[in-house]
Design a protein around this motif. Structure first.
Motif, PDB file in Angstrom:
ATOM      1  N   MET A   1       1.562 -93.568  38.225  1.00 22.02           N
ATOM      2  CA  MET A   1       0.580 -92.853  38.303  1.00 22.02           C
ATOM      3  C   MET A   1       0.485 -92.065  36.971  1.00 22.02           C
ATOM      4  SD  MET A   1       1.243 -89.168  40.260  1.00 22.02           S
ATOM      5  CE  MET A   1       1.282 -89.909  41.595  1.00 22.02           C
ATOM      6  N   GLU A   2      -0.448 -92.132  36.500  1.00 19.43           N
ATOM      7  CA  GLU A   2      -0.914 -91.372  35.609  1.00 19.43           C
ATOM      8  C   GLU A   2      -0.588 -89.601  35.664  1.00 19.43           C
ATOM      9  OE1 GLU A   2      -5.105 -90.580  32.509  1.00 19.43           O
ATOM     10  OE2 GLU A   2      -5.232 -92.169  33.928  1.00 19.43           O
ATOM     11  N   ILE A   3      -0.252 -89.475  33.734  1.00 16.26           N
ATOM     12  CA  ILE A   3      -0.102 -88.154  33.872  1.00 16.26           C
ATOM     13  C   ILE A   3      -1.368 -86.994  33.998  1.00 16.26           C
ATOM     14  CG2 ILE A   3      -0.349 -87.432  31.160  1.00 16.26           C
ATOM     15  CD1 ILE A   3       2.941 -86.757  31.386  1.00 16.26           C
ATOM     16  N   LYS A   4      -2.227 -86.911  34.001  1.00 13.02           N
ATOM     17  CA  LYS A   4      -3.153 -86.316  34.580  1.00 13.02           C
ATOM     18  C   LYS A   4      -3.085 -86.004  36.117  1.00 13.02           C
ATOM     19  CE  LYS A   4      -5.336 -85.672  30.481  1.00 13.02           C
ATOM     20  NZ  LYS A   4      -6.559 -84.515  29.927  1.00 13.02           N
ATOM     21  N   ASN A   5      -3.126 -87.700  36.593  1.00 18.30           N
ATOM     22  CA  ASN A   5      -3.281 -87.054  38.279  1.00 18.30           C
ATOM     23  C   ASN A   5      -2.279 -86.383  38.739  1.00 18.30           C
ATOM     24  OD1 ASN A   5      -5.638 -88.646  38.220  1.00 18.30           O
ATOM     25  ND2 ASN A   5      -4.556 -90.243  37.952  1.00 18.30           N
ATOM     26  N   LEU A   6      -1.107 -86.384  38.340  1.00 21.42           N
ATOM     27  CA  LEU A   6       0.605 -85.859  38.971  1.00 21.42           C
ATOM     28  C   LEU A   6      -0.378 -84.208  39.535  1.00 21.42           C
ATOM     29  CD1 LEU A   6       2.411 -85.102  35.588  1.00 21.42           C
ATOM     30  CD2 LEU A   6       2.871 -86.800  37.369  1.00 21.42           C
ATOM     31  N   PRO A   7       0.446 -84.057  41.139  1.00 23.43           N
ATOM     32  CA  PRO A   7      -0.236 -83.208  41.849  1.00 23.43           C
ATOM     33  C   PRO A   7       1.058 -81.642  41.323  1.00 23.43           C
ATOM     34  CG  PRO A   7       2.586 -84.365  42.534  1.00 23.43           C
ATOM     35  CD  PRO A   7       1.624 -84.952  41.051  1.00 23.43           C
ATOM     36  N   PHE A   8       0.587 -81.373  39.987  1.00 21.23           N
ATOM     37  CA  PHE A   8       1.423 -79.981  39.939  1.00 21.23           C
ATOM     38  C   PHE A   8       0.618 -79.623  38.370  1.00 21.23           C
ATOM     39  CE2 PHE A   8       5.065 -83.434  40.063  1.00 21.23           C
ATOM     40  CZ  PHE A   8       5.330 -83.476  37.867  1.00 21.23           C
ATOM     41  N   PRO A   9       1.146 -79.299  37.532  1.00 23.18           N
ATOM     42  CA  PRO A   9       0.197 -78.614  36.451  1.00 23.18           C
ATOM     43  C   PRO A   9       1.198 -79.138  35.673  1.00 23.18           C
ATOM     44  CG  PRO A   9       0.262 -76.501  38.006  1.00 23.18           C
ATOM     45  CD  PRO A   9       1.413 -77.133  38.847  1.00 23.18           C
ATOM     46  N   TRP A  10       0.205 -79.851  34.834  1.00 22.41           N
ATOM     47  CA  TRP A  10       0.791 -80.112  33.171  1.00 22.41           C
ATOM     48  C   TRP A  10      -0.104 -80.466  32.220  1.00 22.41           C
ATOM     49  CZ3 TRP A  10      -2.226 -83.916  30.531  1.00 22.41           C
ATOM     50  CH2 TRP A  10      -1.170 -84.373  29.293  1.00 22.41           C
ATOM     51  N   ALA A  11       0.771 -79.855  30.751  1.00 17.04           N
ATOM     52  CA  ALA A  11      -0.259 -79.483  29.983  1.00 17.04           C
ATOM     53  C   ALA A  11       0.557 -80.238  28.783  1.00 17.04           C
ATOM     54  CB  ALA A  11      -0.673 -77.878  29.693  1.00 17.04           C
ATOM     55  N   ASP A  72       7.809 -84.825  22.671  1.00 15.37           N
ATOM     56  CA  ASP A  72       7.046 -85.928  22.240  1.00 15.37           C
ATOM     57  C   ASP A  72       6.821 -86.101  20.971  1.00 15.37           C
ATOM     58  OD1 ASP A  72       6.376 -88.290  22.633  1.00 15.37           O
ATOM     59  OD2 ASP A  72       3.940 -87.915  24.067  1.00 15.37           O
ATOM     60  N   GLY A  73       7.596 -86.336  19.909  1.00 16.78           N
ATOM     61  CA  GLY A  73       7.021 -86.056  18.993  1.00 16.78           C
ATOM     62  C   GLY A  73       6.775 -84.392  18.683  1.00 16.78           C
ATOM     63  N   ASP A  74       5.602 -84.426  18.113  1.00 13.03           N
ATOM     64  CA  ASP A  74       5.626 -82.940  17.470  1.00 13.03           C
ATOM     65  C   ASP A  74       5.447 -82.427  19.145  1.00 13.03           C
ATOM     66  OD1 ASP A  74       5.800 -83.177  15.198  1.00 13.03           O
ATOM     67  OD2 ASP A  74       4.606 -84.322  13.922  1.00 13.03           O
ATOM     68  N   SER A  75       4.796 -82.916  19.729  1.00 15.63           N
ATOM     69  CA  SER A  75       4.174 -81.762  20.527  1.00 15.63           C
ATOM     70  C   SER A  75       4.961 -81.848  22.138  1.00 15.63           C
ATOM     71  CB  SER A  75       2.922 -82.969  20.980  1.00 15.63           C
ATOM     72  OG  SER A  75       3.083 -84.194  22.039  1.00 15.63           O
ATOM     73  N   LEU A  76       4.242 -81.052  23.394  1.00 16.56           N
ATOM     74  CA  LEU A  76       5.586 -80.660  23.780  1.00 16.56           C
ATOM     75  C   LEU A  76       4.878 -80.764  25.010  1.00 16.56           C
ATOM     76  CD1 LEU A  76       8.545 -79.236  24.018  1.00 16.56           C
ATOM     77  CD2 LEU A  76       7.557 -76.592  24.254  1.00 16.56           C
ATOM     78  N   GLU A  77       5.788 -81.694  26.052  1.00 15.97           N
ATOM     79  CA  GLU A  77       5.369 -81.698  27.256  1.00 15.97           C
ATOM     80  C   GLU A  77       5.395 -80.350  28.581  1.00 15.97           C
ATOM     81  OE1 GLU A  77       2.864 -85.346  28.823  1.00 15.97           O
ATOM     82  OE2 GLU A  77       3.260 -86.238  26.546  1.00 15.97           O
ATOM     83  N   ILE A  78       4.866 -79.754  29.166  1.00 12.68           N
ATOM     84  CA  ILE A  78       5.212 -78.952  30.146  1.00 12.68           C
ATOM     85  C   ILE A  78       4.999 -79.372  31.744  1.00 12.68           C
ATOM     86  CG2 ILE A  78       5.348 -77.007  28.179  1.00 12.68           C
ATOM     87  CD1 ILE A  78       2.795 -75.611  29.305  1.00 12.68           C
ATOM     88  N   PHE A  79       5.907 -79.049  32.623  1.00 10.50           N
ATOM     89  CA  PHE A  79       5.376 -78.890  34.032  1.00 10.50           C
ATOM     90  C   PHE A  79       5.846 -78.069  33.948  1.00 10.50           C
ATOM     91  CE2 PHE A  79       6.476 -82.897  32.009  1.00 10.50           C
ATOM     92  CZ  PHE A  79       5.633 -83.952  32.575  1.00 10.50           C
ATOM     93  N   ALA A  80       4.341 -77.031  35.082  1.00 10.85           N
ATOM     94  CA  ALA A  80       4.673 -76.058  35.898  1.00 10.85           C
ATOM     95  C   ALA A  80       5.214 -76.849  37.351  1.00 10.85           C
ATOM     96  CB  ALA A  80       3.398 -74.585  35.986  1.00 10.85           C
ATOM     97  N   ASP A  81       6.307 -75.371  37.378  1.00 10.09           N
ATOM     98  CA  ASP A  81       6.663 -75.727  39.170  1.00 10.09           C
ATOM     99  C   ASP A  81       6.587 -73.327  39.817  1.00 10.09           C
ATOM    100  OD1 ASP A  81       6.994 -76.443  41.737  1.00 10.09           O
ATOM    101  OD2 ASP A  81       9.202 -76.331  41.461  1.00 10.09           O
ATOM    102  N   ARG A  82       5.527 -73.289  41.006  1.00 16.41           N
ATOM    103  CA  ARG A  82       6.067 -72.143  41.452  1.00 16.41           C
ATOM    104  C   ARG A  82       6.726 -72.018  42.230  1.00 16.41           C
ATOM    105  NH1 ARG A  82       1.751 -68.992  44.382  1.00 16.41           N
ATOM    106  NH2 ARG A  82       2.750 -67.363  43.968  1.00 16.41           N
ATOM    107  N   ALA A  83       7.697 -70.249  41.486  1.00 16.25           N
ATOM    108  CA  ALA A  83       8.484 -70.101  42.170  1.00 16.25           C
ATOM    109  C   ALA A  83       8.708 -68.865  42.761  1.00 16.25           C
ATOM    110  CB  ALA A  83      10.100 -69.796  41.182  1.00 16.25           C
ATOM    111  N   ASP A  84       7.559 -68.461  43.288  1.00 19.50           N
ATOM    112  CA  ASP A  84       8.037 -67.340  44.015  1.00 19.50           C
ATOM    113  C   ASP A  84       8.040 -67.412  45.468  1.00 19.50           C
ATOM    114  OD1 ASP A  84       8.422 -65.610  42.545  1.00 19.50           O
ATOM    115  OD2 ASP A  84       5.430 -65.672  41.401  1.00 19.50           O
ATOM    116  N   PHE A  85       9.048 -67.462  46.493  1.00 21.82           N
ATOM    117  CA  PHE A  85       9.237 -67.515  47.639  1.00 21.82           C
ATOM    118  C   PHE A  85       8.737 -66.853  48.476  1.00 21.82           C
ATOM    119  CE2 PHE A  85      11.648 -70.466  45.389  1.00 21.82           C
ATOM    120  CZ  PHE A  85      11.065 -72.112  45.439  1.00 21.82           C
ATOM    121  N   GLY A  86       8.198 -65.297  47.951  1.00 26.77           N
ATOM    122  CA  GLY A  86       8.410 -64.746  48.671  1.00 26.77           C
ATOM    123  C   GLY A  86       9.343 -63.786  48.971  1.00 26.77           C
TER     124      GLY A  86
END
Length: 113
Positions: A1-11, A72-86
């Motif tokens: 799976m290509e990183i741009k197609n991940l089902p959660f926010p990535w930057a 990843d070298g000089d860059s930083l890859e971040i993945f965000a996962d919502r943690a608010d459950f109410g």
């Protein structure tokens, strides 16, 4: 799976923590990231973000997110996962020592196992 197609926010962030690339999920969830000009600093979006931590809880738009960072070298890859459950969510774990002995004197239909 290509990183741009991940089902959660990535930057991807540069060494100054400016957002240089992201997937559609990130752009949709954080439209204020302003990727058109590439000069938005992720720490201005995510309250309490520390680039030295691999996993942390941050507030973004008043909501809690678990941010996972991968260098990843000089860059930083971040993945965000919502943690608010109410506020109605509660989690518990119960350990009962010698459960089988405790159930010896209970009728089978009352055991609930």
């Amino acid at each position: 799976m290509e990183i741009k197609n991940l089902p959660f926010p990535w930057a991807r962030l540069n060494s100054r923590l400016n957002i240089t690339d992201s997937n559609d999920k990130f752009k949709k969830e954080f439209p204020e990231s302003g990727l058109e000009n590439g000069a938005v600093n992720f720490s201005h979006i995510a309250e309490g973000f520390d680039p030295k931590k691999n996993r942390q809880l941050c507030r973004i738009k008043g909501l809690n997110y678990i941010i996972t960072s991968v260098r990843d070298g000089d860059s930083l890859e971040i993945f965000a996962d919502r943690a608010d459950f109410g506020s109605d969510c509660a989690v518990g774990l119960i350990f009962i020592d010698n459960l089988s002995e405790r159930l010896d004197n209970v009728e089978e239909k009352g055991r609930g196992l």
